[in-house]
Structure formats: C-alpha cells, structure tokens
Design a protein around this motif. Structure first.
Motif, PDB file in Angstrom:
ATOM      1  N   PHE A 192      10.263   2.419   7.657  1.00 48.33           N
ATOM      2  CA  PHE A 192      10.300   3.738   6.794  1.00 48.33           C
ATOM      3  C   PHE A 192      11.423   4.374   6.227  1.00 48.33           C
ATOM      4  CE2 PHE A 192       6.483   3.968   9.496  1.00 48.33           C
ATOM      5  CZ  PHE A 192       5.597   4.644   8.937  1.00 48.33           C
ATOM      6  N   GLU A 193      11.557   4.401   4.898  1.00 49.76           N
ATOM      7  CA  GLU A 193      12.708   5.401   4.269  1.00 49.76           C
ATOM      8  C   GLU A 193      12.545   6.604   4.323  1.00 49.76           C
ATOM      9  OE1 GLU A 193      15.083   3.790   2.522  1.00 49.76           O
ATOM     10  OE2 GLU A 193      14.433   1.991   2.800  1.00 49.76           O
ATOM     11  N   PRO A 194      13.599   7.409   4.268  1.00 46.81           N
ATOM     12  CA  PRO A 194      13.239   8.731   4.553  1.00 46.81           C
ATOM     13  C   PRO A 194      12.348   9.424   4.054  1.00 46.81           C
ATOM     14  CG  PRO A 194      15.788   8.285   4.251  1.00 46.81           C
ATOM     15  CD  PRO A 194      15.102   6.993   3.890  1.00 46.81           C
ATOM     16  N   ASN A 195      11.347  10.125   4.661  1.00 48.13           N
ATOM     17  CA  ASN A 195      10.003  10.888   4.192  1.00 48.13           C
ATOM     18  C   ASN A 195       9.166  10.030   3.763  1.00 48.13           C
ATOM     19  OD1 ASN A 195      11.617  13.638   4.605  1.00 48.13           O
ATOM     20  ND2 ASN A 195      12.752  12.920   2.681  1.00 48.13           N
ATOM     21  N   ALA A 196       9.271   8.791   3.921  1.00 46.70           N
ATOM     22  CA  ALA A 196       8.042   8.046   3.547  1.00 46.70           C
ATOM     23  C   ALA A 196       7.024   8.281   4.372  1.00 46.70           C
ATOM     24  CB  ALA A 196       8.413   6.374   3.444  1.00 46.70           C
ATOM     25  N   SER A 254     -10.106   6.528  13.858  1.00 44.59           N
ATOM     26  CA  SER A 254      -9.317   7.490  13.243  1.00 44.59           C
ATOM     27  C   SER A 254      -8.801   7.374  11.814  1.00 44.59           C
ATOM     28  CB  SER A 254      -8.036   7.327  14.425  1.00 44.59           C
ATOM     29  OG  SER A 254      -8.527   7.724  15.554  1.00 44.59           O
ATOM     30  N   HIS A 255      -8.057   8.364  11.557  1.00 47.83           N
ATOM     31  CA  HIS A 255      -7.372   8.445  10.192  1.00 47.83           C
ATOM     32  C   HIS A 255      -6.043   8.567  10.562  1.00 47.83           C
ATOM     33  CE1 HIS A 255      -6.786   8.592   5.857  1.00 47.83           C
ATOM     34  NE2 HIS A 255      -6.050   9.670   6.188  1.00 47.83           N
ATOM     35  N   LEU A 256      -5.129   7.826  10.166  1.00 48.93           N
ATOM     36  CA  LEU A 256      -3.640   7.887  10.487  1.00 48.93           C
ATOM     37  C   LEU A 256      -2.867   8.374   9.165  1.00 48.93           C
ATOM     38  CD1 LEU A 256      -1.124   7.188  12.169  1.00 48.93           C
ATOM     39  CD2 LEU A 256      -1.077   5.137  11.182  1.00 48.93           C
ATOM     40  N   LEU A 257      -2.180   9.756   9.427  1.00 53.11           N
ATOM     41  CA  LEU A 257      -1.488  10.088   8.308  1.00 53.11           C
ATOM     42  C   LEU A 257       0.018  10.359   9.000  1.00 53.11           C
ATOM     43  CD1 LEU A 257      -0.719  11.308   5.511  1.00 53.11           C
ATOM     44  CD2 LEU A 257      -1.881  13.661   6.355  1.00 53.11           C
ATOM     45  N   ALA A 258       1.053   9.594   8.614  1.00 49.57           N
ATOM     46  CA  ALA A 258       2.497   9.769   9.306  1.00 49.57           C
ATOM     47  C   ALA A 258       3.286   9.657   8.212  1.00 49.57           C
ATOM     48  CB  ALA A 258       2.483   8.683  10.460  1.00 49.57           C
ATOM     49  N   THR A 259       4.335  10.587   8.487  1.00 53.23           N
ATOM     50  CA  THR A 259       5.530  10.857   7.567  1.00 53.23           C
ATOM     51  C   THR A 259       6.761  10.631   8.368  1.00 53.23           C
ATOM     52  OG1 THR A 259       4.249  12.495   6.298  1.00 53.23           O
ATOM     53  CG2 THR A 259       6.817  12.332   6.121  1.00 53.23           C
ATOM     54  N   ALA A 260       7.786   9.967   7.970  1.00 51.86           N
ATOM     55  CA  ALA A 260       9.215   9.618   8.520  1.00 51.86           C
ATOM     56  C   ALA A 260       9.948  10.915   8.480  1.00 51.86           C
ATOM     57  CB  ALA A 260       9.820   8.364   7.910  1.00 51.86           C
ATOM     58  N   LYS A 281       1.034  -1.248   0.092  1.00 54.41           N
ATOM     59  CA  LYS A 281       0.014  -0.097   0.212  1.00 54.41           C
ATOM     60  C   LYS A 281       0.775   1.232  -0.039  1.00 54.41           C
ATOM     61  CE  LYS A 281      -3.812  -2.116   2.464  1.00 54.41           C
ATOM     62  NZ  LYS A 281      -4.743  -2.086   3.609  1.00 54.41           N
ATOM     63  N   PHE A 282       1.969   1.306   0.416  1.00 49.12           N
ATOM     64  CA  PHE A 282       2.853   2.421   0.950  1.00 49.12           C
ATOM     65  C   PHE A 282       4.122   2.225   0.223  1.00 49.12           C
ATOM     66  CE2 PHE A 282       0.018   1.610   4.582  1.00 49.12           C
ATOM     67  CZ  PHE A 282      -0.917   2.582   4.246  1.00 49.12           C
ATOM     68  N   PRO A 283       4.749   3.227  -0.662  1.00 48.60           N
ATOM     69  CA  PRO A 283       5.936   3.085  -1.294  1.00 48.60           C
ATOM     70  C   PRO A 283       6.817   3.371  -0.176  1.00 48.60           C
ATOM     71  CG  PRO A 283       4.311   4.497  -2.634  1.00 48.60           C
ATOM     72  CD  PRO A 283       3.642   4.195  -1.509  1.00 48.60           C
ATOM     73  N   ASP A 284       8.162   3.087  -0.201  1.00 51.19           N
ATOM     74  CA  ASP A 284       9.214   3.343   0.666  1.00 51.19           C
ATOM     75  C   ASP A 284       8.870   2.867   1.863  1.00 51.19           C
ATOM     76  OD1 ASP A 284      10.565   4.506  -1.723  1.00 51.19           O
ATOM     77  OD2 ASP A 284       9.291   6.211  -1.500  1.00 51.19           O
ATOM     78  N   VAL A 285       7.860   1.904   2.197  1.00 60.14           N
ATOM     79  CA  VAL A 285       7.689   1.497   3.771  1.00 60.14           C
ATOM     80  C   VAL A 285       7.766  -0.055   3.878  1.00 60.14           C
ATOM     81  CG1 VAL A 285       6.264   1.167   5.374  1.00 60.14           C
ATOM     82  CG2 VAL A 285       6.255   3.478   3.945  1.00 60.14           C
ATOM     83  N   ALA A 286       8.527  -0.655   4.205  1.00 62.69           N
ATOM     84  CA  ALA A 286       8.741  -2.202   4.356  1.00 62.69           C
ATOM     85  C   ALA A 286       7.939  -2.733   5.645  1.00 62.69           C
ATOM     86  CB  ALA A 286      10.067  -2.838   4.096  1.00 62.69           C
ATOM     87  N   VAL A 287       7.727  -4.008   5.688  1.00 61.98           N
ATOM     88  CA  VAL A 287       6.732  -4.324   6.787  1.00 61.98           C
ATOM     89  C   VAL A 287       7.194  -5.832   7.491  1.00 61.98           C
ATOM     90  CG1 VAL A 287       4.604  -5.206   7.597  1.00 61.98           C
ATOM     91  CG2 VAL A 287       4.775  -3.452   5.788  1.00 61.98           C
ATOM     92  N   THR A 288       7.490  -5.882   8.774  1.00 58.96           N
ATOM     93  CA  THR A 288       7.911  -7.136   9.312  1.00 58.96           C
ATOM     94  C   THR A 288       6.615  -7.742  10.131  1.00 58.96           C
ATOM     95  OG1 THR A 288      10.068  -6.719   9.492  1.00 58.96           O
ATOM     96  CG2 THR A 288       9.323  -8.557  11.006  1.00 58.96           C
ATOM     97  N   PRO A 289       5.795  -8.640   9.666  1.00 60.05           N
ATOM     98  CA  PRO A 289       4.566  -8.871  10.315  1.00 60.05           C
ATOM     99  C   PRO A 289       5.007  -9.708  11.694  1.00 60.05           C
ATOM    100  CG  PRO A 289       4.601  -9.676   8.210  1.00 60.05           C
ATOM    101  CD  PRO A 289       5.831  -9.325   8.283  1.00 60.05           C
ATOM    102  N   LEU A 290       4.472  -9.420  12.687  1.00 62.02           N
ATOM    103  CA  LEU A 290       4.726  -9.853  14.065  1.00 62.02           C
ATOM    104  C   LEU A 290       3.451 -10.712  14.554  1.00 62.02           C
ATOM    105  CD1 LEU A 290       6.256  -6.791  15.749  1.00 62.02           C
ATOM    106  CD2 LEU A 290       7.530  -8.664  14.599  1.00 62.02           C
ATOM    107  N   TYR A 291       2.340 -10.435  14.566  1.00 60.42           N
ATOM    108  CA  TYR A 291       1.325 -11.366  15.030  1.00 60.42           C
ATOM    109  C   TYR A 291       0.071 -10.900  14.459  1.00 60.42           C
ATOM    110  CZ  TYR A 291      -2.037 -13.094  18.328  1.00 60.42           C
ATOM    111  OH  TYR A 291      -3.148 -13.824  18.875  1.00 60.42           O
TER     112      TYR A 291
END
Length: 230
Positions: free
Chosen positions: A155-159, A197-203, A133-143
């Motif tokens: 997050f890559e810079p500014n992702a 809620s709506h989450l909008l977050a930038t690295a 869904k999100f460019p420049d973001v990688a995910v490690t699933p935990l549970y």
C-alpha cells in the motif's frame, strides 16, 4: 482447546500485545491467534524460537504454512530468513529450529488433504505488479489454487482497498499500519473476516505491507472435521 473458534465472527488480534505461552518444546513459545484442538489442532499462531531451540522431527499430516517475521528459521531443507513464505503440504515432514532464534506466523491443518505442492519463496526479493482494481496498491502473488489465493499487498500512503470476500479473508500487517472499518491494525496485527464479509481497508500515512489470504474459510468446517478425526 478453542480460541477465536467462531468463524462466523470477525476477529482482530494485536499479536504484539499478547503474552508468550510455553509450548511442549523447551525454548519455543507461542501467541495463539485462533485454535480448535489441543496439540493436534487447526491453528493460527505466532511462534518464537529461542536461539538454539528446535522441535523434534515430525510429519505435518494436515500441512503447514508460515511466514518468517524475524530471524532465520531452519530445517533440513535450508535456512529461511525474514520474509520467507513457506508451504509444507500434508504428509511432508521436517525438523524445525533456529540457531540464532526466529519468530514465525504459522498456520496448521488448513490445507486440502490432496495438496502436495511445496512453496518456498523469499517475499523480500520478489517483484510486484500494480493492482488492476486498486490505485496505489501493488501486488506480489504468492499462491493460488481452486480453494484459496495468497498475496502480498504493498500500500502507498493512504491507499484504499474495498472488496467482497465471499470465502472469508485473513490479513497480517507485516509493516506499516492499516485501518479496517473501526479497527487500527499496527505491525503484526491479524484480522480474520468471515465468509460473506466486505473488506474496506486504508493504509496509514507511511503505507503498509500486508499478507492476505482469501477463499480458504469456505472449507473451515471440513478443516475442523479433519483435525478432530486425526
């Protein structure tokens, strides 16, 4: 005791700015993030073990989930260094402590009562996949179960990530910096977002590594009722 107990409001805590408070056990101090209850409580806390300190043996009636932020946490199940993600389900028990000292982020009484799944992961040794869904973001699933999903976001810079969180969300910044709306979240800052809620977050410019849990606040009223009935 109630701390950040209105779950219909967003909460941001810069945990490293808080004073350490003594716990009932010598050498163990804590920084409360949210809490409903006294020593038996639905709680989210940063806990510091001094070298050689430990708790007496106990059962986690409502379950325990934690991340080792620094040092090595220990119990009879093993040694858990920085980056460990642990889920001790309801009715599990241990004798926690630390020979060298450690700091953990811990959540109590936030499991489904029938959950019996133990999780012991070393996040620093796990792989990651590109987010669909999100460019420049990688995910490690935990549970993941029908009630909640827990992941580590890289997050890559500014992702940027943007998503609805109908069941609420919690984020803990493990490394780097995150901007969420008007809030700047440096290392070890904690954000709790209410249901709907709506989450909008930038690295930040150096990127960020963020632990995220979603969905679980749908059940917060039952969690509180269970701990109050304990």
């Amino acid at each position: 005791m109630k701390i950040a107990a209105n779950f219909d409001q967003p909460v941001v805590v810069h945990s490293e700015s808080l004073e350490w408070q003594p716990s009932p056990m010598a050498g163990v101090h804590r920084r409360p993030l949210d809490r409903v209850g006294d020593e038996v409580a639905r709680a989210t806390t940063i806990v510091r073990y001094a070298p050689g300190s430990k708790f007496s043996p106990h059962i986690h009636t409502g379950g325990e989930e934690f991340i080792v932020l620094d040092g090595v946490f220990q119990d009879e199940h093993g040694d858990f260094p920085t980056g460990s993600y642990i889920r001790n389900p309801p009715q599990s028990g241990h004798t926690p402590g630390s020979e060298q000292g450690c700091i953990i982020f811990v959540k109590l009484w936030q499991f489904q009562p029938e959950d019996r799944t133990h999780v012991r992961l070393q996040m620093n040794n796990m792989g990651k996949v590109s987010s669909p869904k999100f460019p420049d973001v990688a995910v490690t699933p935990l549970y993941k179960d029908p009630f909640e999903e827990v992941s580590l976001l890289h997050f890559e810079p500014n992702a940027v990530i943007e998503m609805d969180v109908p069941g609420g969300a919690e984020l803990l910044v493990l490394d780097g910096q995150l901007q969420e709306q008007e809030e700047t979240l440096p290392r070890h800052s904690w954000l709790r977002m209410p249901r709907g809620s709506h989450l909008l977050a930038t690295a930040g410019k150096q990127g960020a590594k963020v632990w995220i849990k979603t969905g679980h606040l749908r059940d917060v009223d039952n969690q509180i009722a269970r701990v109050q009935g304990a």
